[in-house]
Write a protein that holds these residues in place. Sequence first.
Motif, mmCIF file in Angstrom:
data_model
loop_
_atom_site.group_PDB
_atom_site.id
_atom_site.type_symbol
_atom_site.label_atom_id
_atom_site.label_comp_id
_atom_site.label_asym_id
_atom_site.label_seq_id
_atom_site.Cartn_x
_atom_site.Cartn_y
_atom_site.Cartn_z
ATOM 1 N N HIS A 183 57.187 67.483 32.192
ATOM 2 C CA HIS A 183 58.577 67.227 31.793
ATOM 3 C C HIS A 183 58.710 67.152 30.273
ATOM 4 O O HIS A 183 59.807 66.930 29.766
ATOM 5 N N CYS B 100 50.460 61.164 37.340
ATOM 6 C CA CYS B 100 51.431 61.690 38.310
ATOM 7 C C CYS B 100 50.905 62.996 38.916
ATOM 8 O O CYS B 100 50.525 63.913 38.203
ATOM 9 N N CYS C 221 53.538 66.019 37.782
ATOM 10 C CA CYS C 221 53.771 66.478 36.402
ATOM 11 C C CYS C 221 52.635 66.134 35.453
ATOM 12 O O CYS C 221 52.670 66.540 34.296
ATOM 13 N N CYS D 288 55.339 59.733 39.089
ATOM 14 C CA CYS D 288 55.874 58.965 37.966
ATOM 15 C C CYS D 288 57.359 58.678 38.206
ATOM 16 O O CYS D 288 57.977 59.259 39.097
ATOM 17 N N CYS E 136 59.585 61.945 38.123
ATOM 18 C CA CYS E 136 59.481 62.777 39.330
ATOM 19 C C CYS E 136 60.075 62.053 40.536
ATOM 20 O O CYS E 136 60.750 62.674 41.365
HETATM 21 ZN ZN LIG Z 1 55.745 63.054 37.287
#
Ligand SMILES: [Zn+2]
Length: 233
Positions: A21, A35, A38, A59, A62
């Motif tokens: 991200h 995570c 990601c 996370c 997400c």
């Molecule tokens: Zn994530």
Amino acid sequence: MAHSCTVCGRPPVDRYIVSMHGEVTCARHHAREGCVLCGRPRDGGESGWSSFTATTARCPTCSHQAVDSQEEARRHIPAVRREMAALGIQLDQRVRVTLVEPDVINLGSPGLCLGRTLQRIEESVTDVLGIEIARGLTATHFGATVAHEIGHAWLAQRGARGLAKPLEEGLCELFSGAWLKRRGTEFARTMRRVALENPDPVYGAGYRMVRDAVVSHGIAVVLDSVCTRSRLP
Ligand SMILES: [Zn+2]
Ligand SMILES: [Zn+2]
Ligand SMILES: [Zn+2]
């Protein structure tokens, strides 16, 4: 790097990790497994994380984007089918997409499995019984996984049989990548790049092999060759 760290809130000094991200985390906080979707590192006490499978976590970013219910899935699926059709991948018989618990499709699988296509092979006919997608993916992971599995269903309905694993998975990764490209977000671009750079000998190498064939021959010739001769042109 202008961003502040997801754990301490300060601009990271020295080494830091960038999630898919684009969020940054100082490398020194990296206490536990990050995570699963990601790659964001997790610090021990940080809140907002949720479990994915029994042994993996998502996370807060997400988790917030998660496609958690069949209703949410139904909101996303028509657009994925439409975009796949625009790429020339349209199923002759509609295949049902259902959400399943991530642990169910990850039983006994070595890597992380996000989706699967259930097939029944009888004599020379392959029936596609349905597509299962892990519950709790981000909308982008969800769409990319549905696109990949529609690829398997499409190949089965076209009678493509006995494909080498890197060829079949590489083609499905290509479909997924084409969907990610159309989505046009930064996160989708990153997911596509990660898939193209995937060191896995089946998924990553297969994707690069099929992509190279498409660059040389065009998608129509590649799909025709796979469906009629079970190999690349
Ligand atoms: Zn994530
Ligand atoms: Zn920090
Ligand atoms: Zn696959």
